[in-house]
Write an enzyme that holds these catalytic residues in place. Structure first.
Site, PDB file in Angstrom:
ATOM      1  CE  LYS A   1       1.573 -28.562  44.453  1.00  0.00           C
ATOM      2  NZ  LYS A   1       1.843 -27.243  45.023  1.00  0.00           N
TER       3      LYS A   1
ATOM      4  CG  HIS B   1       8.444 -24.292  51.654  1.00  0.00           C
ATOM      5  ND1 HIS B   1       8.359 -23.096  51.256  1.00  0.00           N
ATOM      6  CD2 HIS B   1       7.850 -24.997  50.671  1.00  0.00           C
ATOM      7  CE1 HIS B   1       7.752 -22.846  50.198  1.00  0.00           C
ATOM      8  NE2 HIS B   1       7.641 -24.193  49.713  1.00  0.00           N
TER       9      HIS B   1
END
Length: 475
Positions: free
Chosen positions: A175, A294
């Site tokens: 992140k 994902h």
């Protein structure tokens, strides 16, 4: 003449429209071991009987159309049609029914999840006679399972490649997910891996944007992996997202990852598509790459209780198409997932044989025979205080992924990784000593903070953080 081309003598063609249930509702049908079985949650329009609605689903997802056609006489409908063989009301819901449909295996192309979904859910969900429709579960027969390669490697082969046993694997999503330069991104990867994580991860929407092109990211991440491996003596990996705008570009990225010698790549299987995913899975098996999956976009398909496709079906489809990891929800974090239902499809991902269990949403017994298993990935809003619950819920064969729960540590990425690794090792040791993680979890973490200032700092930061909302995915 073969039944496919036989013209039925003496049967006149009668044009017109007739009720679906006259042909496609067959409550006396005995299902075959080779049938694909489907459980649909059907909400008929007012005035449409449930038998007609269930038969309409069977017809429109197999051989039927809205009117009688003369070419029906050129084939054998009894051989090829789908059959609604059972209807039951949904407890606690008005005007909702579970319709059970059996499809002959001849309707499906071997080894093609794309064709399977195009047939079963491709057209029928827009049918006007239905107010809503949800595919709750599929039974994939052994004969069809054996036409798929499945996961590139599976759980045991992955453990052997990584030389890591007896505990869940630890990961972290880098992140902020967008905006970092490739070099800063690689630095974040290195700090997390040297702190004790097994994997770091590209976020699902990190592909090849102007601020960070894919080749630069791959190079800096590979450098981070090798540097962390040299310092820690452990095998490390970073999920390099190969998802791209074309299959050719996706394969180019996977090939470059293999040339760098990294252990794992990643794909967004729903946005990328099942055809692309299966192609990538085949390449990964042939070239020794693990494949992380994902599920970006899944909630668009699976979150509404009365319409769409339940994630257990998407999970089964992924196991057939191919992937070594897939995100599965956390039960305890910020993303959707009720415990029994989540564990139901986690078992469908990992185990060879899963018994029917309606209390966990499993409508059919599923035999995967020799198809390798998939590691479930718990990710989204989790931190060190969740570690005992995650270890107890998911067990050893899982990946626990802490993004903000690593990078949000007040001392930085590496201490955040240390905190998570210490918490995990403490929970595994306590479990192996016979302690009850569900009851003693907080105490186990507090004891571990005495030996790890990094863990103590993490515990202080996230002691009040909870995501207590009612799950939408309930029975």
């Amino acid at each position: 003449m073969s039944p496919q081309t036989e013209t039925k003598a003496g049967v006149g063609f009668k044009a017109g429209v007739k009720d679906y249930k006259l042909t496609y509702y067959t409550p006396d049908y005995e299902t075959k071991d080779t049938d694909i079985l489907a459980a649909f949650r059907v909400t008929p329009q007012p005035g449409v009987p449930p038998e007609e609605a269930g038969a309409a689903v069977a017809a429109e997802s197999s051989t039927g159309t809205w009117t009688t056609v003369w070419t029906d006489g050129l084939t054998s409908l009894d051989r090829y049609k789908g059959r609604c063989y059972g209807i039951e009301p949904v407890a606690g819901e008005e005007n909702q029914f579970i319709a059970y449909v059996a499809y002959p295996l001849d309707l499906f192309e071997e080894g093609s999840v794309t064709n399977m979904f195009t047939s079963i859910v491709g057209n029928v969900f827009g049918f006007k006679a239905l107010r809503a429709l949800r595919l709750e579960d599929l039974r994939i027969p052994v004969a069809y399972v054996k036409t798929f390669q499945g996961p590139p490697h599976g759980i045991q082969v992955e453990r052997d490649k990584l030389n890591k046993y007896g505990r869940p694997l630890l990961g972290c999503t880098i992140k902020p997910k967008l905006g970092l330069s490739a070099k800063n991104y690689g630095r974040a990867v290195y700090e997390c891996l040297r702190g004790g994580l097994d994997f770091t991860k590209d976020d699902e929407n990190v592909n090849s944007q102007p601020f960070m092109r894919w080749r630069d990211r791959f190079l800096f991440c590979a450098e981070a992996i090798y540097k962390a491996q040299a310092e820690t003596g452990e095998i490390k990996g970073h999920y390099l997202n190969a998802t791209a705008g074309t299959c050719e570009e996706m394969m180019k990225r996977a090939i470059f990852a293999r040339e760098l010698g990294v252990p794992i790549v990643m794909h967004d299987y729903l946005t990328g598509g099942f055809t692309a995913n299966t192609s990538l899975a085949h390449y990964c098996r042939d070239n020794g790459l693990l494949l992380h999956i994902h599920r970006a976009m899944h909630a668009v398909i699976d979150r509404q209780k009365n319409h769409g496709i339940h994630f257990r079906v998407l999970a089964k489809a992924l196991r057939m198409s191919g992937g070594d990891h897939i995100h599965s929800g956390t039960v305890v974090g910020k993303l959707e997932g009720e415990r029994d239902i989540t564990l139901g499809f986690v078992d469908l991902l990992r185990d060879d044989f899963i018994e029917k269990d309606r209390s966990r949403g499993i409508y059919f017994t599923q035999d995967w025979v020799s198809l390798p298993g998939v590691l479930p990935v718990a990710s989204g809003g989790i931190h060190v205080w969740h570690m005992p619950a995650l270890t107890e819920i998911f067990g050893d064969d899982s990946v626990l992924q802490f993004g903000g729960g690593t990078l949000g540590h007040p001392w930085g990425n590496a201490p955040g990784a240390v905190a998570n690794r210490v918490a995990l090792e403490a929970c595994v040791q306590a479990r192996n000593e016979g302690r009850d993680l569900a009851r003693e979890g907080n105490e186990i973490i507090r004891e571990a903070t005495k030996w790890s200032p990094e863990l103590a700092a993490a515990c202080e930061v996230w002691k009040e953080i909870k995501f207590e909302f009612e799950a939408m995915d309930t029975l």
